[in-house]
Scaffold this motif. Structure first.
Motif, short mmCIF file in Angstrom:
data_model
loop_
_atom_site.label_atom_id
_atom_site.label_comp_id
_atom_site.label_asym_id
_atom_site.label_seq_id
_atom_site.Cartn_x
_atom_site.Cartn_y
_atom_site.Cartn_z
N THR A 12 -16.02 51.31 -41.16
CA THR A 12 -17.12 50.34 -41.12
C THR A 12 -16.85 49.34 -40.01
OG1 THR A 12 -18.40 48.76 -42.44
CG2 THR A 12 -16.02 48.78 -42.76
N VAL A 13 -17.85 48.54 -39.68
CA VAL A 13 -17.69 47.46 -38.70
C VAL A 13 -16.83 46.36 -39.30
CG1 VAL A 13 -18.92 45.66 -37.44
CG2 VAL A 13 -19.90 47.94 -37.59
N HIS A 50 -13.80 45.18 -29.54
CA HIS A 50 -15.14 44.61 -29.71
C HIS A 50 -16.13 45.66 -30.22
CE1 HIS A 50 -13.73 40.93 -28.27
NE2 HIS A 50 -13.86 41.13 -26.97
N VAL A 51 -15.91 46.93 -29.87
CA VAL A 51 -16.75 48.01 -30.41
C VAL A 51 -16.65 48.02 -31.93
CG1 VAL A 51 -17.01 50.51 -30.60
CG2 VAL A 51 -16.72 49.47 -28.35
N LEU A 52 -15.42 47.93 -32.45
CA LEU A 52 -15.22 47.96 -33.89
C LEU A 52 -15.79 46.73 -34.57
CD1 LEU A 52 -11.58 49.38 -34.08
CD2 LEU A 52 -13.75 50.62 -34.19
N ARG A 53 -15.83 45.62 -33.85
CA ARG A 53 -16.38 44.38 -34.41
C ARG A 53 -17.91 44.34 -34.34
NH1 ARG A 53 -11.76 41.76 -31.18
NH2 ARG A 53 -10.27 41.12 -32.80
N GLY A 54 -18.51 45.31 -33.67
CA GLY A 54 -19.95 45.32 -33.52
C GLY A 54 -20.45 44.35 -32.49
N ARG A 55 -19.59 43.97 -31.51
CA ARG A 55 -19.93 42.96 -30.51
C ARG A 55 -20.06 43.54 -29.11
NH1 ARG A 55 -15.50 38.60 -30.91
NH2 ARG A 55 -15.05 38.66 -33.12
N SER A 59 -22.78 50.89 -30.19
CA SER A 59 -22.14 50.98 -31.49
C SER A 59 -22.05 52.44 -31.91
CB SER A 59 -22.93 50.20 -32.55
OG SER A 59 -22.30 50.28 -33.82
N PHE A 62 -20.37 55.19 -37.76
CA PHE A 62 -19.18 55.07 -38.61
C PHE A 62 -19.26 56.06 -39.77
CE2 PHE A 62 -19.34 51.11 -36.30
CZ PHE A 62 -18.01 50.80 -36.08
N THR A 260 -19.05 34.70 -31.42
CA THR A 260 -19.73 35.68 -32.26
C THR A 260 -21.25 35.50 -32.26
OG1 THR A 260 -19.44 34.26 -34.21
CG2 THR A 260 -17.75 35.93 -33.80
#
Length: 355
Positions: A12-13, A50-55, A59, A62, A260
């Motif tokens: 997940t993010v 940052h990809v994993l953070r959704g930033r 995207s 997942f 963010t």
């Protein structure tokens, strides 16, 4: 060949250290036009996290295997009717997703399937640390200087974040090609290192006025080309410092690294400067470049980078090797200020080569 492999997976993010898990997955099978690569080393870039953070600018779906950038390894198998590569060949795989473009597998796994159009053979004398970092930062530096801005010998190039990985590569490349650089840094203690690397002029924003110093250095002719990896107020000052008709290419936003709120990711440009002096501010993103470049052109640019690294024109800092099991330590190092070389995930036989 084993039936199963280890992979670092985010379901997940979220914060990478919280959402990543080491899992067992089946070894994938290459199809026509693809190769199966046994991964030896893959770096951690800030954009990976940052990809994993959704930033980031794209995207993945997942759950996803982390590492949408690059790796080095050896070809373990080829798909049906696949030509141009050999089993056992040492290669770099470019895992940067094209935008727009199809899904690309992440590199944080022991075996990776990649399209042969995203694979570049590399010589054995280059170590795993250098080759695993060949396809993102050095390629970005080359494209910014020679294609996006077409800087000519003797011409000034103004760049921010001169002490970053791309910034240091730009200095080396500009020196090789006969260009002159004005390099912006935040801290006074970074100045001598930039000069030692070959930077012609250095501006320290800690105690110097950027606009005034650019005017003093470049004189009446001014500077017409710039790259910016900071954005925010510094990016705005770079635009304002350019001569009329000047152009700045923005490829990062380090000033908003921990931000963010998307509404805060800004460059407060002077409307008068942009309008009356017809200046241009535009972006560059490697993912979108891959989405527009032909496969042949992309491999040609990568081949240029390979030659520059092999000939020691471009020097890539040695990374710090970590096994997948120590991913939380590797992530912490990747986000530590002034940490030097990038952390690398290494896989068995690649651990000695990556030092």
């Amino acid at each position: 060949m084993p039936q199963a492999m280890r992979a670092l997976v985010a379901r997940t993010v979220g914060e990478p250290a919280d959402v990543l898990r080491l899992e067992s997955r089946p070894v994938p099978t290459p199809e026509a036009g693809q190769a199966l690569i046994r991964v030896k080393a893959t770096p951690i870039h800030a954009s990976d996290l940052h990809v994993l953070r959704g930033r980031y600018g794209f995207s993945p779906e997942f759950p996803t295997v982390g590492g949408h950038m690059e790796c080095v390894g050896r070809i373990e198998a080829l798909g049906p009717d696949t030509e141009g590569l050999k089993i056992g060949e040492r290669v770099v795989a470019v895992a940067v997703p094209a935008v727009p473009g199809p899904h690309v597998a992440g590199t944080r796994q022991e075996y990776l399937v990649a399209d042969i159009q995203r694979i570049l053979p590399v010589p054995d004398h280059l170590n795993d640390s250098s080759t695993s970092q060949l396809a993102v930062n050095p390629l970005t530096a080359l494209l910014l200087v020679t294609r996006e801005l077409d800087v000519q010998p003797g011409e000034w190039l103004l760049q921010t974040a001169a002490g970053s990985t791309v910034g240091r590569l730009v200095i080396q490349l500009a020196r090789h090609l006969g260009m002159r650089t004005i390099n912006v840094v935040r801290r006074r203690d970074a100045v001598e290192g930039i000069k030692a690397l070959g930077g012609d002029e250095v501006i320290c924003t800690e105690d110097e006025d950027l606009l005034q110093r650019v005017a003093e250095i470049a004189g009446p002719a001014g500077v017409r080309k710039a790259t910016d990896c900071v954005a925010g107020d510094v990016g705005a000052q770079v635009s304002q410092a350019l001569a009329p008709g000047g152009e700045v290419v923005v490829y990062g936003a380090l000033s908003t690294h921990r931000q963010t709120d998307p509404a805060a990711l800004t460059i407060p440009l002077s409307a008068r400067s942009v309008i009356y002096e017809t200046k241009v501010v535009r972006g560059f993103w490697l993912n979108r470049w891959f989405g527009t470049a032909s496969p042949a052109d992309a491999l040609h640019a990568l081949s240029q980078v390979r030659s520059l690294v092999a000939e020691d024109v471009l020097s890539i800092p040695q990374g710090e090797p970590f096994p997948l099991e120590r991913f939380t330590e590797a992530i912490a190092l990747a986000e530590a200020p002034a940490h030097g070389g990038k952390p690398l995930f290494v896989f068995e036989e690649g651990r000695d080569d990556g030092r």
